[in-house]
Design a protein around this motif. Structure first.
Motif, PDB file in Angstrom:
ATOM      1  N   VAL A 222       0.832  -1.199   0.000  1.00  0.00           N
ATOM      2  CA  VAL A 222       0.000   0.000   0.000  1.00  0.00           C
ATOM      3  C   VAL A 222       0.867   1.250   0.000  1.00  0.00           C
ATOM      4  O   VAL A 222       0.568   2.231  -0.693  1.00  0.00           O
ATOM      5  CB  VAL A 222      -0.949  -0.016   1.223  1.00  0.00           C
ATOM      6  CG1 VAL A 222      -1.644   1.333   1.383  1.00  0.00           C
ATOM      7  CG2 VAL A 222      -1.981  -1.122   1.085  1.00  0.00           C
ATOM      8  N   LEU A 223       1.956   1.228   0.758  1.00  0.00           N
ATOM      9  CA  LEU A 223       2.867   2.373   0.800  1.00  0.00           C
ATOM     10  C   LEU A 223       3.480   2.634  -0.566  1.00  0.00           C
ATOM     11  O   LEU A 223       3.537   3.787  -1.025  1.00  0.00           O
ATOM     12  CB  LEU A 223       3.969   2.114   1.829  1.00  0.00           C
ATOM     13  CG  LEU A 223       5.053   3.190   1.943  1.00  0.00           C
ATOM     14  CD1 LEU A 223       4.451   4.518   2.362  1.00  0.00           C
ATOM     15  CD2 LEU A 223       6.129   2.759   2.936  1.00  0.00           C
ATOM     16  N   ALA A 224       3.930   1.592  -1.215  1.00  0.00           N
ATOM     17  CA  ALA A 224       4.502   1.767  -2.549  1.00  0.00           C
ATOM     18  C   ALA A 224       3.449   2.270  -3.536  1.00  0.00           C
ATOM     19  O   ALA A 224       3.715   3.152  -4.362  1.00  0.00           O
ATOM     20  CB  ALA A 224       5.093   0.445  -3.039  1.00  0.00           C
ATOM     21  N   GLN A 225       2.235   1.742  -3.447  1.00  0.00           N
ATOM     22  CA  GLN A 225       1.157   2.160  -4.329  1.00  0.00           C
ATOM     23  C   GLN A 225       0.773   3.617  -4.073  1.00  0.00           C
ATOM     24  O   GLN A 225       0.457   4.364  -5.009  1.00  0.00           O
ATOM     25  CB  GLN A 225      -0.058   1.252  -4.126  1.00  0.00           C
ATOM     26  CG  GLN A 225      -1.226   1.534  -5.058  1.00  0.00           C
ATOM     27  CD  GLN A 225      -0.897   1.280  -6.517  1.00  0.00           C
ATOM     28  OE1 GLN A 225       0.030   0.538  -6.825  1.00  0.00           O
ATOM     29  NE2 GLN A 225      -1.646   1.893  -7.412  1.00  0.00           N
ATOM     30  N   ALA A 226       0.815   4.038  -2.801  1.00  0.00           N
ATOM     31  CA  ALA A 226       0.480   5.419  -2.466  1.00  0.00           C
ATOM     32  C   ALA A 226       1.477   6.388  -3.091  1.00  0.00           C
ATOM     33  O   ALA A 226       1.105   7.451  -3.603  1.00  0.00           O
ATOM     34  CB  ALA A 226       0.450   5.593  -0.955  1.00  0.00           C
ATOM     35  N   THR A 227       2.750   6.027  -3.068  1.00  0.00           N
ATOM     36  CA  THR A 227       3.775   6.891  -3.654  1.00  0.00           C
ATOM     37  C   THR A 227       3.558   7.057  -5.156  1.00  0.00           C
ATOM     38  O   THR A 227       3.691   8.159  -5.704  1.00  0.00           O
ATOM     39  CB  THR A 227       5.172   6.308  -3.395  1.00  0.00           C
ATOM     40  OG1 THR A 227       5.306   5.997  -2.009  1.00  0.00           O
ATOM     41  CG2 THR A 227       6.243   7.291  -3.784  1.00  0.00           C
ATOM     42  N   LEU A 228       3.206   5.965  -5.813  1.00  0.00           N
ATOM     43  CA  LEU A 228       2.929   6.042  -7.249  1.00  0.00           C
ATOM     44  C   LEU A 228       1.631   6.793  -7.525  1.00  0.00           C
ATOM     45  O   LEU A 228       1.504   7.476  -8.546  1.00  0.00           O
ATOM     46  CB  LEU A 228       2.854   4.630  -7.834  1.00  0.00           C
ATOM     47  CG  LEU A 228       4.142   3.804  -7.766  1.00  0.00           C
ATOM     48  CD1 LEU A 228       3.892   2.379  -8.222  1.00  0.00           C
ATOM     49  CD2 LEU A 228       5.244   4.448  -8.610  1.00  0.00           C
ATOM     50  N   ALA A 229       0.656   6.674  -6.613  1.00  0.00           N
ATOM     51  CA  ALA A 229      -0.636   7.339  -6.813  1.00  0.00           C
ATOM     52  C   ALA A 229      -0.508   8.850  -6.712  1.00  0.00           C
ATOM     53  O   ALA A 229      -1.313   9.581  -7.307  1.00  0.00           O
ATOM     54  CB  ALA A 229      -1.654   6.823  -5.794  1.00  0.00           C
ATOM     55  N   ILE A 230       0.476   9.333  -5.956  1.00  0.00           N
ATOM     56  CA  ILE A 230       0.642  10.782  -5.816  1.00  0.00           C
ATOM     57  C   ILE A 230       0.976  11.417  -7.160  1.00  0.00           C
ATOM     58  O   ILE A 230       0.437  12.468  -7.516  1.00  0.00           O
ATOM     59  CB  ILE A 230       1.728  11.093  -4.774  1.00  0.00           C
ATOM     60  CG1 ILE A 230       1.288  10.626  -3.387  1.00  0.00           C
ATOM     61  CG2 ILE A 230       2.031  12.589  -4.744  1.00  0.00           C
ATOM     62  CD1 ILE A 230       2.366  10.767  -2.331  1.00  0.00           C
ATOM     63  N   SER A 231       1.874  10.784  -7.915  1.00  0.00           N
ATOM     64  CA  SER A 231       2.228  11.337  -9.227  1.00  0.00           C
ATOM     65  C   SER A 231       1.020  11.353 -10.153  1.00  0.00           C
ATOM     66  O   SER A 231       0.806  12.324 -10.891  1.00  0.00           O
ATOM     67  CB  SER A 231       3.368  10.530  -9.846  1.00  0.00           C
ATOM     68  OG  SER A 231       2.992   9.183 -10.050  1.00  0.00           O
ATOM     69  N   THR A 232       0.212  10.300 -10.107  1.00  0.00           N
ATOM     70  CA  THR A 232      -1.001  10.265 -10.922  1.00  0.00           C
ATOM     71  C   THR A 232      -1.967  11.376 -10.513  1.00  0.00           C
ATOM     72  O   THR A 232      -2.583  12.026 -11.365  1.00  0.00           O
ATOM     73  CB  THR A 232      -1.693   8.899 -10.783  1.00  0.00           C
ATOM     74  OG1 THR A 232      -0.782   7.871 -11.179  1.00  0.00           O
ATOM     75  CG2 THR A 232      -2.937   8.823 -11.648  1.00  0.00           C
ATOM     76  N   ALA A 233      -2.099  11.591  -9.210  1.00  0.00           N
ATOM     77  CA  ALA A 233      -3.001  12.630  -8.718  1.00  0.00           C
ATOM     78  C   ALA A 233      -2.539  14.019  -9.144  1.00  0.00           C
ATOM     79  O   ALA A 233      -3.350  14.868  -9.525  1.00  0.00           O
ATOM     80  CB  ALA A 233      -3.102  12.545  -7.193  1.00  0.00           C
ATOM     81  N   ILE A 234      -1.227  14.257  -9.104  1.00  0.00           N
ATOM     82  CA  ILE A 234      -0.703  15.565  -9.522  1.00  0.00           C
ATOM     83  C   ILE A 234      -0.966  15.796 -11.006  1.00  0.00           C
ATOM     84  O   ILE A 234      -1.370  16.897 -11.423  1.00  0.00           O
ATOM     85  CB  ILE A 234       0.797  15.653  -9.201  1.00  0.00           C
ATOM     86  CG1 ILE A 234       1.008  15.706  -7.682  1.00  0.00           C
ATOM     87  CG2 ILE A 234       1.428  16.877  -9.859  1.00  0.00           C
ATOM     88  CD1 ILE A 234       2.460  15.684  -7.269  1.00  0.00           C
ATOM     89  N   LEU A 235      -0.753  14.776 -11.820  1.00  0.00           N
ATOM     90  CA  LEU A 235      -1.015  14.899 -13.258  1.00  0.00           C
ATOM     91  C   LEU A 235      -2.499  15.125 -13.529  1.00  0.00           C
ATOM     92  O   LEU A 235      -2.874  15.940 -14.385  1.00  0.00           O
ATOM     93  CB  LEU A 235      -0.524  13.647 -13.984  1.00  0.00           C
ATOM     94  CG  LEU A 235       0.992  13.447 -14.036  1.00  0.00           C
ATOM     95  CD1 LEU A 235       1.330  12.080 -14.621  1.00  0.00           C
ATOM     96  CD2 LEU A 235       1.650  14.547 -14.856  1.00  0.00           C
ATOM     97  N   THR A 236      -3.363  14.424 -12.799  1.00  0.00           N
ATOM     98  CA  THR A 236      -4.806  14.588 -12.994  1.00  0.00           C
ATOM     99  C   THR A 236      -5.254  15.974 -12.565  1.00  0.00           C
ATOM    100  O   THR A 236      -6.096  16.604 -13.226  1.00  0.00           O
ATOM    101  CB  THR A 236      -5.576  13.520 -12.210  1.00  0.00           C
ATOM    102  OG1 THR A 236      -5.093  12.221 -12.569  1.00  0.00           O
ATOM    103  CG2 THR A 236      -7.069  13.587 -12.510  1.00  0.00           C
ATOM    104  N   GLU A 237      -4.708  16.469 -11.446  1.00  0.00           N
ATOM    105  CA  GLU A 237      -5.058  17.825 -10.998  1.00  0.00           C
ATOM    106  C   GLU A 237      -4.649  18.860 -12.033  1.00  0.00           C
ATOM    107  O   GLU A 237      -5.387  19.805 -12.317  1.00  0.00           O
ATOM    108  CB  GLU A 237      -4.373  18.104  -9.659  1.00  0.00           C
ATOM    109  CG  GLU A 237      -4.736  19.454  -9.042  1.00  0.00           C
ATOM    110  CD  GLU A 237      -3.910  20.613  -9.580  1.00  0.00           C
ATOM    111  OE1 GLU A 237      -4.433  21.751  -9.621  1.00  0.00           O
ATOM    112  OE2 GLU A 237      -2.752  20.381  -9.992  1.00  0.00           O
ATOM    113  N   ALA A 238      -3.456  18.682 -12.589  1.00  0.00           N
ATOM    114  CA  ALA A 238      -2.996  19.615 -13.613  1.00  0.00           C
ATOM    115  C   ALA A 238      -3.897  19.563 -14.847  1.00  0.00           C
ATOM    116  O   ALA A 238      -4.198  20.599 -15.452  1.00  0.00           O
ATOM    117  CB  ALA A 238      -1.555  19.292 -14.002  1.00  0.00           C
TER     118      ALA A 238
END
Length: 307
Positions: A222-238
């Motif tokens: 879950v920790l590893a997945q959360a780190t990868l999810a942050i980059s996806t969230a930043i791209l989606t927000e942009a």
């Protein structure tokens, strides 16, 4: 052979023993993590950007976001006074870039936390209870998987009022299915182990099994997945901000790209208006990805990620 109990003393409590094991595990994790050059580079980049974002009020000042107090002329090219030029209102783009880092990182962290929390809850419960609940939960997860995430996020952002929390909600509730699938598979693997049967035989209920045995075993993934999810969230927000679905009252990297497009920076060749926020988004997303892959490699050495 020296045991943990011997080190802590005969009167040590189980809680202190557990905390000692966690500290040692964290120390071992860091010792392995810092041997990965890519992960250390990503971590260093994130630390620098986070420090700059936190120091934005000191480095730039709140007045740098004001349209009425703009210090320069519209669309000025980079100079000694304005290293990245000015926007269409004459505001310092370097200052706006620092303020935008605060919003983009905040949205990325909060949206990733919400996404991973939902995915973990659905994955653990679906893998534990199985039966009709597990079947229904997985069918709902499959439905979200086949639907385009960006389309769902755009729909939510359009229906709800434009705000920072709307963006976080729109990203968080549309990006959890991947985590749910991974956590469910790991939960099924954990619950097939003998100590789970022993726990149930000794009277352990559903809550005890999920919280004390399943969750600690799935948390590394879950920790590893959360780190990868942050980059996806930043791209989606942009992306949402670029499409005009973000909060117009705040400064974000995606919002800067939207302002540049509206000001005609693409056709006029004003690269200083477009390049900095675009590169910032790419660098942060890459840094989080490097950290996520390194964490995944440390927690699962079978992956064999290059150091």
């Amino acid at each position: 052979m020296t045991t943990s109990t011997d080190v802590l003393g005969p009167g040590s409590s189980p809680r202190s023993l557990a905390w000692t094991r966690r500290r040692r595990a964290a120390a071992r994790f860091w010792a392995q993590y810092r041997t990965h050059r890519a992960g250390m580079v990503g971590l260093a980049v994130l630390v620098v950007i986070a420090v700059l974002a936190l120091a934005a009020p000191l480095l730039a000042g709140a007045e740098s976001k004001s349209v009425t107090e703009a210090p320069g002329g519209p669309m000025e090219s980079p100079s000694a006074q304005f290293p990245l030029g000015t926007d269409q209102f004459g505001r310092n783009l370097l200052a706006l870039l620092l303020w935008g880092a605060r919003v983009s990182l905040t949205v990325g962290l909060l949206a990733a936390f919400l996404s991973v929390a939902i995915g973990t809850l659905v994955g653990v419960t679906a893998g534990h209870f199985k039966g009709w609940y597990g079947a229904v939960a997985m069918r709902v997860t499959d439905w979200f998987l086949v639907m385009p995430t960006l389309v769902l996020a755009i729909a939510l952002a359009t229906v709800l009022s434009r705000s920072l929390w709307t963006t976080v909600l729109a990203i968080g509730v549309t990006t959890w299915p991947t985590t749910a699938r991974l956590v469910r598979a790991q939960t099924l693997s954990v619950e097939s182990r003998p100590y789970i049967e022993r726990s149930r035989a000794l009277g352990g209920g559903h809550g005890h099994v999920m919280s004390r045995h399943v969750l600690p075993n799935v948390m590394p993934m879950v920790l590893a997945q959360a780190t990868l999810a942050i980059s996806t969230a930043i791209l989606t927000e942009a992306t949402l901000a670029f499409l005009g679905l973000g909060d117009p009252t705040i400064v974000s990297w995606g919002g800067l790209l939207q302002d540049a497009r509206e000001a005609g920076a693409v056709s006029s060749g004003d690269w200083w208006y477009l390049a900095p926020p675009g590169l910032a988004i790419a660098v942060v997303a890459l840094a989080f990805t490097l950290c996520g892959r390194t964490i995944e490699s440390v927690l699962n050495p079978k992956l064999g990620v290059e150091r």
